[in-house]
Enzyme design. Sequence first.
Site, PDB file in Angstrom:
ATOM      1  N   SER A  16       0.692  -1.161  -0.078  1.00 46.64           N
ATOM      2  CA  SER A  16       0.029   0.141  -0.115  1.00 46.64           C
ATOM      3  C   SER A  16       0.942   1.505   0.093  1.00 46.64           C
ATOM      4  CB  SER A  16      -1.016  -0.029   1.124  1.00 46.64           C
ATOM      5  OG  SER A  16      -1.387   1.310   1.227  1.00 46.64           O
ATOM      6  N   LEU A  17       0.478   2.318  -0.759  1.00 45.71           N
ATOM      7  CA  LEU A  17       0.989   3.596  -0.726  1.00 45.71           C
ATOM      8  C   LEU A  17       0.458   4.456   0.070  1.00 45.71           C
ATOM      9  CD1 LEU A  17       1.252   4.250  -4.660  1.00 45.71           C
ATOM     10  CD2 LEU A  17       3.029   3.213  -3.133  1.00 45.71           C
ATOM     11  N   THR A  63      -9.100  -0.795   2.509  1.00 46.84           N
ATOM     12  CA  THR A  63      -9.195  -1.125   1.172  1.00 46.84           C
ATOM     13  C   THR A  63      -9.567  -2.636   1.043  1.00 46.84           C
ATOM     14  OG1 THR A  63      -7.897  -1.027  -0.704  1.00 46.84           O
ATOM     15  CG2 THR A  63      -6.703  -1.667   1.140  1.00 46.84           C
ATOM     16  N   LYS A  67     -14.009  -3.120   2.177  1.00 49.80           N
ATOM     17  CA  LYS A  67     -14.751  -1.878   2.276  1.00 49.80           C
ATOM     18  C   LYS A  67     -16.290  -2.289   2.758  1.00 49.80           C
ATOM     19  CE  LYS A  67     -12.037   0.791  -0.822  1.00 49.80           C
ATOM     20  NZ  LYS A  67     -12.112   1.422  -2.251  1.00 49.80           N
ATOM     21  N   ASP A 104     -14.041   7.638  -2.366  1.00 48.61           N
ATOM     22  CA  ASP A 104     -13.596   7.137  -3.490  1.00 48.61           C
ATOM     23  C   ASP A 104     -14.094   8.019  -4.806  1.00 48.61           C
ATOM     24  OD1 ASP A 104     -11.802   5.031  -2.777  1.00 48.61           O
ATOM     25  OD2 ASP A 104     -13.698   3.674  -2.563  1.00 48.61           O
ATOM     26  N   GLY A 131     -19.556  -3.674  -8.928  1.00 49.51           N
ATOM     27  CA  GLY A 131     -19.406  -4.018  -7.667  1.00 49.51           C
ATOM     28  C   GLY A 131     -19.060  -2.787  -6.761  1.00 49.51           C
TER      29      GLY A 131
HETATM   30  P1  ATR Z   1     -14.582  -4.333  -5.951  1.00 46.37           P
HETATM   31  O1  ATR Z   1     -14.739  -3.744  -4.596  1.00 46.37           O
HETATM   32  O2  ATR Z   1     -13.141  -4.363  -6.319  1.00 46.37           O
HETATM   33  O3  ATR Z   1     -15.534  -3.656  -6.930  1.00 46.37           O
HETATM   34  P2  ATR Z   1     -16.234  -6.484  -6.271  1.00 46.37           P
HETATM   35  O4  ATR Z   1     -17.551  -5.800  -5.308  1.00 46.37           O
HETATM   36  O5  ATR Z   1     -16.110  -8.014  -6.201  1.00 46.37           O
HETATM   37  O6  ATR Z   1     -14.859  -6.057  -5.996  1.00 46.37           O
HETATM   38  O7  ATR Z   1     -16.526  -6.401  -7.691  1.00 46.37           O
HETATM   39  C1  ATR Z   1     -15.665  -6.598  -8.833  1.00 46.37           C
HETATM   40  C2  ATR Z   1     -16.555  -6.137  -9.851  1.00 46.37           C
HETATM   41  O8  ATR Z   1     -15.620  -6.504 -11.000  1.00 46.37           O
HETATM   42  C3  ATR Z   1     -17.818  -7.002 -10.513  1.00 46.37           C
HETATM   43  O9  ATR Z   1     -18.303  -5.899 -11.190  1.00 46.37           O
HETATM   44  C4  ATR Z   1     -17.233  -8.265 -11.331  1.00 46.37           C
HETATM   45  O10 ATR Z   1     -18.286  -8.431 -12.207  1.00 46.37           O
HETATM   46  P3  ATR Z   1     -19.397  -9.626 -11.853  1.00 46.37           P
HETATM   47  O11 ATR Z   1     -20.116  -8.895 -11.008  1.00 46.37           O
HETATM   48  O12 ATR Z   1     -19.726 -10.193 -12.768  1.00 46.37           O
HETATM   49  O13 ATR Z   1     -18.582 -10.515 -10.823  1.00 46.37           O
HETATM   50  C5  ATR Z   1     -16.282  -7.339 -12.192  1.00 46.37           C
HETATM   51  N1  ATR Z   1     -15.322  -8.421 -12.694  1.00 46.37           N
HETATM   52  C6  ATR Z   1     -14.374  -8.982 -11.949  1.00 46.37           C
HETATM   53  N2  ATR Z   1     -13.646  -9.938 -12.682  1.00 46.37           N
HETATM   54  C7  ATR Z   1     -14.002  -9.844 -13.963  1.00 46.37           C
HETATM   55  C8  ATR Z   1     -13.716 -10.285 -15.300  1.00 46.37           C
HETATM   56  N3  ATR Z   1     -12.827 -11.298 -15.621  1.00 46.37           N
HETATM   57  N4  ATR Z   1     -14.432  -9.825 -16.361  1.00 46.37           N
HETATM   58  C9  ATR Z   1     -15.411  -8.906 -16.242  1.00 46.37           C
HETATM   59  N5  ATR Z   1     -15.864  -8.306 -14.872  1.00 46.37           N
HETATM   60  C10 ATR Z   1     -15.156  -8.706 -13.787  1.00 46.37           C
END
Ligand code: ATR
Length: 276
Positions: A16-17, A63, A67, A104, A131
């Site tokens: 982490s930075l 992070t 979150k 954010d 997400g």
């Molecule tokens: P974060 O807190 O980083 O947003 P998250 O809530 O788990 O983490 O959300 C991850 C997001 O990245 C989601 O929108 C996920 O899509 P899905 O809802 O279909 O899981 C998306 N994501 C993760 N890996 C992906 C991939 N290889 N291709 C497309 N979307 C991806």
Amino acid sequence: MSAAQFAVFGHPIAHSLSPQIHQAFARQFGIALEYRTIDAAPAEFAAAARRFFAEGGRGANVTLPHKAAAFALADERSEAAMRAGTANVLTPLPDGRNAAHNTDGAGLVRDLTERHRMDLRGHDALLLGAGGAARGVAWSLLDAGVRTLTIVNRTPETADALADAIGEPARAHTRYWEDLDDIGSFDLIINATSAGVLGKPLDLPFGFVGNRATCYDLSYGKAAANFIAWARAANALHAFDGLGMLVETAADAFELWHGKRPDTDPVHDELRRQYG
Ligand code: ATR
């Protein structure tokens, strides 16, 4: 008396930075503080955060992947945290409870509008992902004046849920990931997926990149590299990673904790020199 204690919780968190950023801000005001990283597995996060505050911790950044858990354990929540359902800042209140903020979205908008001098008004934005990261920025982009926000997620139900939560169907709507090939063109494209963080390729077509498009990845460093390379190959006008957003979100946390607004540019520029 020892210096005030701050920390960032994550898993992993070693690289982490945030400690470097907060120490650089503190030096601008001659403030002495300790800022460390705390690696907590998901099952241990809530207990670790409570212990940190019980022992006098004055503020925590949070992070991945904590979150949503940070939002859940807070007693008070800012409006931005409520909308996102996630928090990246926890601050103890005088009565022993704690407050959650999400900086954010404000950080992204400030990086775009102040550092990169963009006027977001009138832009048609494409948000990839739905997400936690996407929820953290969606409302802020709309508040900053983007004309439309098209949300595209691999799992369409999650995109629909975000659009429903926003509740402005004329401005914020969803399309299918499979239709990215044939979806029109956008002048602001935000990658809010965690694919880069997970080391997975996104494999995006080029057709939706407008000829004056700005592409922005909310992550930075190696996690953003694939998307940035794709954006350059698609001839985007600009391809930015989220380093500037990270510094801006840290500045908001710093102001919450210290009541002072740091100058982010020298800190951002130094990190850019060190990490590219
Ligand atoms: P974060 O807190 O980083 O947003 P998250 O809530 O788990 O983490 O959300 C991850 C997001 O990245 C989601 O929108 C996920 O899509 P899905 O809802 O279909 O899981 C998306 N994501 C993760 N890996 C992906 C991939 N290889 N291709 C497309 N979307 C991806």
